[in-house]
Design a protein around this motif. Structure first.
Motif, mmCIF file in Angstrom:
data_model
loop_
_atom_site.group_PDB
_atom_site.id
_atom_site.type_symbol
_atom_site.label_atom_id
_atom_site.label_comp_id
_atom_site.label_asym_id
_atom_site.label_seq_id
_atom_site.Cartn_x
_atom_site.Cartn_y
_atom_site.Cartn_z
ATOM 1 N N GLN A 37 7.097 9.303 3.918
ATOM 2 C CA GLN A 37 6.074 8.231 3.744
ATOM 3 C C GLN A 37 6.570 6.520 3.230
ATOM 4 O O GLN A 37 7.734 6.436 3.000
ATOM 5 C CB GLN A 37 5.340 8.493 2.361
ATOM 6 C CG GLN A 37 4.762 9.986 2.159
ATOM 7 C CD GLN A 37 3.157 9.906 2.929
ATOM 8 O OE1 GLN A 37 2.905 8.801 3.364
ATOM 9 N NE2 GLN A 37 2.434 10.703 2.609
ATOM 10 N N THR A 38 5.811 5.789 4.009
ATOM 11 C CA THR A 38 6.086 4.467 3.937
ATOM 12 C C THR A 38 6.567 3.980 2.525
ATOM 13 O O THR A 38 7.344 3.051 2.364
ATOM 14 C CB THR A 38 5.008 3.554 4.684
ATOM 15 O OG1 THR A 38 4.583 4.146 5.962
ATOM 16 C CG2 THR A 38 5.380 2.034 4.734
ATOM 17 N N LEU A 39 5.673 4.570 1.562
ATOM 18 C CA LEU A 39 6.055 4.022 0.224
ATOM 19 C C LEU A 39 7.400 4.370 -0.267
ATOM 20 O O LEU A 39 7.764 3.462 -0.977
ATOM 21 C CB LEU A 39 4.852 4.835 -0.641
ATOM 22 C CG LEU A 39 4.872 4.799 -2.125
ATOM 23 C CD1 LEU A 39 4.308 3.109 -2.561
ATOM 24 C CD2 LEU A 39 4.037 5.689 -2.970
ATOM 25 N N VAL A 40 7.910 5.297 0.159
ATOM 26 C CA VAL A 40 9.183 5.696 -0.407
ATOM 27 C C VAL A 40 10.094 4.874 0.461
ATOM 28 O O VAL A 40 11.377 4.356 -0.012
ATOM 29 C CB VAL A 40 9.541 7.166 -0.111
ATOM 30 C CG1 VAL A 40 11.015 7.499 -0.395
ATOM 31 C CG2 VAL A 40 8.653 8.108 -1.077
ATOM 32 N N HIS A 50 -2.147 8.092 -0.044
ATOM 33 C CA HIS A 50 -2.964 7.266 0.515
ATOM 34 C C HIS A 50 -2.657 5.830 0.147
ATOM 35 O O HIS A 50 -2.878 4.875 1.036
ATOM 36 C CB HIS A 50 -4.389 7.479 0.213
ATOM 37 C CG HIS A 50 -4.704 9.156 0.590
ATOM 38 N ND1 HIS A 50 -4.918 9.344 1.813
ATOM 39 C CD2 HIS A 50 -4.746 10.018 -0.112
ATOM 40 C CE1 HIS A 50 -5.211 10.876 1.791
ATOM 41 N NE2 HIS A 50 -5.397 11.196 0.621
ATOM 42 N N VAL A 51 -1.713 5.509 -0.910
ATOM 43 C CA VAL A 51 -1.222 4.124 -1.223
ATOM 44 C C VAL A 51 -0.146 3.976 0.052
ATOM 45 O O VAL A 51 -0.380 2.869 0.486
ATOM 46 C CB VAL A 51 -0.500 4.183 -2.594
ATOM 47 C CG1 VAL A 51 0.260 2.879 -2.720
ATOM 48 C CG2 VAL A 51 -1.603 4.535 -3.723
ATOM 49 N N SER A 52 0.136 4.963 0.408
ATOM 50 C CA SER A 52 1.421 4.841 1.446
ATOM 51 C C SER A 52 0.759 4.627 2.605
ATOM 52 O O SER A 52 1.279 3.868 3.629
ATOM 53 C CB SER A 52 2.304 6.155 1.385
ATOM 54 O OG SER A 52 3.404 6.033 2.407
ATOM 55 N N ALA A 53 -0.357 5.422 3.051
ATOM 56 C CA ALA A 53 -1.231 5.307 4.290
ATOM 57 C C ALA A 53 -1.646 3.640 4.178
ATOM 58 O O ALA A 53 -1.611 3.213 5.479
ATOM 59 C CB ALA A 53 -2.267 6.022 4.232
ATOM 60 N N LEU A 78 -5.664 0.681 -3.842
ATOM 61 C CA LEU A 78 -4.444 0.321 -4.752
ATOM 62 C C LEU A 78 -3.503 -0.042 -3.695
ATOM 63 O O LEU A 78 -2.707 -1.051 -3.770
ATOM 64 C CB LEU A 78 -3.813 1.621 -5.297
ATOM 65 C CG LEU A 78 -2.693 1.210 -6.287
ATOM 66 C CD1 LEU A 78 -2.745 0.087 -7.293
ATOM 67 C CD2 LEU A 78 -2.284 2.442 -6.872
ATOM 68 N N GLY A 79 -3.533 0.602 -2.561
ATOM 69 C CA GLY A 79 -2.522 0.503 -1.252
ATOM 70 C C GLY A 79 -2.371 -0.931 -0.938
ATOM 71 O O GLY A 79 -1.483 -1.511 -0.393
ATOM 72 N N GLY A 101 6.374 -13.887 2.750
ATOM 73 C CA GLY A 101 5.796 -14.832 3.820
ATOM 74 C C GLY A 101 4.829 -14.308 4.934
ATOM 75 O O GLY A 101 4.907 -14.897 5.915
ATOM 76 N N ARG A 102 4.263 -13.114 4.716
ATOM 77 C CA ARG A 102 3.338 -12.801 5.700
ATOM 78 C C ARG A 102 1.965 -12.900 5.364
ATOM 79 O O ARG A 102 1.606 -13.167 4.142
ATOM 80 C CB ARG A 102 3.571 -11.104 6.182
ATOM 81 C CG ARG A 102 5.086 -10.865 6.706
ATOM 82 C CD ARG A 102 5.047 -9.464 7.026
ATOM 83 N NE ARG A 102 4.542 -8.435 6.327
ATOM 84 C CZ ARG A 102 5.372 -7.975 5.365
ATOM 85 N NH1 ARG A 102 6.626 -8.420 5.154
ATOM 86 N NH2 ARG A 102 4.617 -7.064 4.327
ATOM 87 N N ALA A 103 0.979 -13.185 6.373
ATOM 88 C CA ALA A 103 -0.253 -13.343 6.102
ATOM 89 C C ALA A 103 -1.061 -11.864 6.164
ATOM 90 O O ALA A 103 -1.615 -11.429 7.283
ATOM 91 C CB ALA A 103 -0.843 -14.508 7.031
ATOM 92 N N PHE A 104 -1.154 -11.056 5.014
ATOM 93 C CA PHE A 104 -2.017 -9.882 5.119
ATOM 94 C C PHE A 104 -3.028 -10.125 3.891
ATOM 95 O O PHE A 104 -2.487 -10.367 2.884
ATOM 96 C CB PHE A 104 -1.303 -8.605 5.040
ATOM 97 C CG PHE A 104 -2.094 -7.485 4.777
ATOM 98 C CD1 PHE A 104 -2.571 -6.942 5.978
ATOM 99 C CD2 PHE A 104 -2.365 -6.826 3.441
ATOM 100 C CE1 PHE A 104 -3.471 -5.789 5.804
ATOM 101 C CE2 PHE A 104 -2.989 -5.714 3.326
ATOM 102 C CZ PHE A 104 -3.591 -5.153 4.620
ATOM 103 N N ARG A 105 -4.231 -9.918 4.055
ATOM 104 C CA ARG A 105 -5.462 -9.810 3.263
ATOM 105 C C ARG A 105 -5.867 -8.491 3.110
ATOM 106 O O ARG A 105 -6.274 -7.998 4.059
ATOM 107 C CB ARG A 105 -6.427 -10.791 3.703
ATOM 108 C CG ARG A 105 -7.653 -11.181 2.834
ATOM 109 C CD ARG A 105 -7.427 -11.732 1.478
ATOM 110 N NE ARG A 105 -8.643 -12.115 0.702
ATOM 111 C CZ ARG A 105 -8.764 -12.298 -0.431
ATOM 112 N NH1 ARG A 105 -7.531 -12.627 -1.199
ATOM 113 N NH2 ARG A 105 -9.963 -12.593 -0.803
ATOM 114 N N ALA A 106 -6.056 -8.212 1.714
ATOM 115 C CA ALA A 106 -6.295 -6.696 1.507
ATOM 116 C C ALA A 106 -7.975 -6.474 1.969
ATOM 117 O O ALA A 106 -8.728 -7.405 1.772
ATOM 118 C CB ALA A 106 -6.298 -6.438 0.047
#
Length: 367
Positions: A5-8, A167-170, A205-206, A218-223
């Motif tokens: 999982q990406t989270l780990v 799903h946080v990881s997803a 949450l993720g 320094g990336r541009a990600f908007r939830a």
């Protein structure tokens, strides 16, 4: 092959024991050109989490199965309606990690999808206990806990922090995939069906965590807004219930992740929208005309099959938003498993609980 999982990977201090690997990750992120009349349209293929039995519940089970195994459980119980996707996913995947399965289930409106799921539950050999109504679940769960003290009981839909973390990881996985796409094309809304609230709380949450991490790097990600289409009734799918589940998951992760996973409930609430317009006549009841139109539109666009209990409702909402918001990038979160389901032999069907046999014999509600 199954992957971590990406989270780990981002937070190795969580340890390898948080998840038992079941899913094939990452799931694909695809464009939907036929629905693009301006802004980008995406689909996250959670239906492809596993070739054995896919869908969003595979991520849920990775955390819950890991905990069950650490506690030495021999059997794991799911709880839900007769046609529970969570129960079917458990029945398919538990034997892979040496667990037997049981299901505490209650009636729902008879649709072909629900009947196919109930039939498969019998075919897969799960131990089945029935009750007349969902209100009896707490009593049934206590009875099984005392009867089989070494067994592991999951909440309906796996809606607990150990089920939500997948799903946080997803959400973190999606953010990583979107780095290859210009920020102006990133989805502003993610549309999905909300039943138990497990997937919705995890994404909420993720995405907030992904935004915080991206700012630090320094990336541009908007939830995006998590646009959750209600398929189960209030209060299960109330904003308060989903926010409570997201908060308890953050508290579960906080000892390892620290302050980076602390969020004010009001900040999460701003990114959650509960869609009540596509609930239809209630849980398990088809959306009728709008649902059928959504199913045909998905088929003509080579998109996943929409079932009448969950996916037709979220699919109809996605298509309505695509028309109402032509300049807003949107993403559809596909949660339905596509695999054909097994049919039980007559002997197994005859041995099934009477309530299940009557449910399978009922005339299904027409779409």
């Amino acid at each position: 092959m199954a992957a971590a999982q990406t989270l780990v990977r981002i937070f190795p201090q969580l340890g390898d024991s948080l998840f038992l690997s079941l899913a094939e990750l990452p799931t694909p992120l695809e464009r939907i050109p036929r629905l693009e009349n301006g802004a980008a349209r995406f689909i996250k293929r959670e239906d492809r989490t596993s070739p054995i039995y896919g869908g969003n519940k595979v991520r849920t089970l990775e955390g819950l199965f890991a905990h069950a195994r650490r506690r030495g459980a021999q059997r794991i119980w799911s709880m839900g309606a007769f046609g529970s996707n969570h129960a079917i996913a458990s029945a398919f995947h538990a034997p892979r990690v040496g667990l037997k399965t049981g299901a505490l289930i209650f009636p729902q409106p008879p649709t072909r999808t629900a009947q196919n799921n109930a039939r498969a539950l019998v075919a897969l050999g799960s131990e089945i206990r029935t009750m007349p109504h969902a209100a009896f679940l707490p009593v049934a769960a206590l009875r099984e806990r005392f009867r089989h003290q070494g067994d592991y009981l999951m909440l309906p839909g796996g809606a607990s922090p150990r089920g939500v973390v997948g799903h946080v990881s997803a959400a973190l996985e999606l953010e990583a995939q979107l780095r290859e796409i210009p920020p102006q094309q990133h989805p502003k809304r993610v549309i999905l069906a909300v039943g138990s609230g497990c997937t919705t709380a995890g994404l909420l949450l993720g995405f907030a965590l992904a935004e915080r991490l991206s700012l630090g790097e320094g990336r541009a990600f908007r939830a995006p807004i998590v646009h959750a289409v209600r398929v189960t009734p209030f209060p299960i799918t109330s904003p308060a219930n989903i926010l409570r589940l997201a908060h308890s998951t953050a508290r579960f992760l906080e000892p390892a992740l620290g302050e980076c996973v602390r969020f004010r409930p009001i900040d999460l609430a701003r990114r959650l929208y509960i869609d009540r317009e596509h609930f239809g006549g209630g849980y398990g009841k088809p959306l009728r005309k709008r649902g059928a139109e959504a199913r045909r539109a998905f088929e003509s666009s080579d998109l996943p099959f929409l079932d009448e209990v969950y996916a037709e409702k979220s699919g109809a909402a996605f298509l309505a938003l695509a028309q109402a918001l032509p300049d807003e990038p949107l993403l559809y979160w596909a949660t339905r498993a596509p695999q054909p389901l097994p049919i039980p032999p007559p002997k197994a069907l005859h041995a099934a609980p009477g309530a299940v046999r009557r449910f399978l014999a009922a005339k299904p509600i027409r779409r």
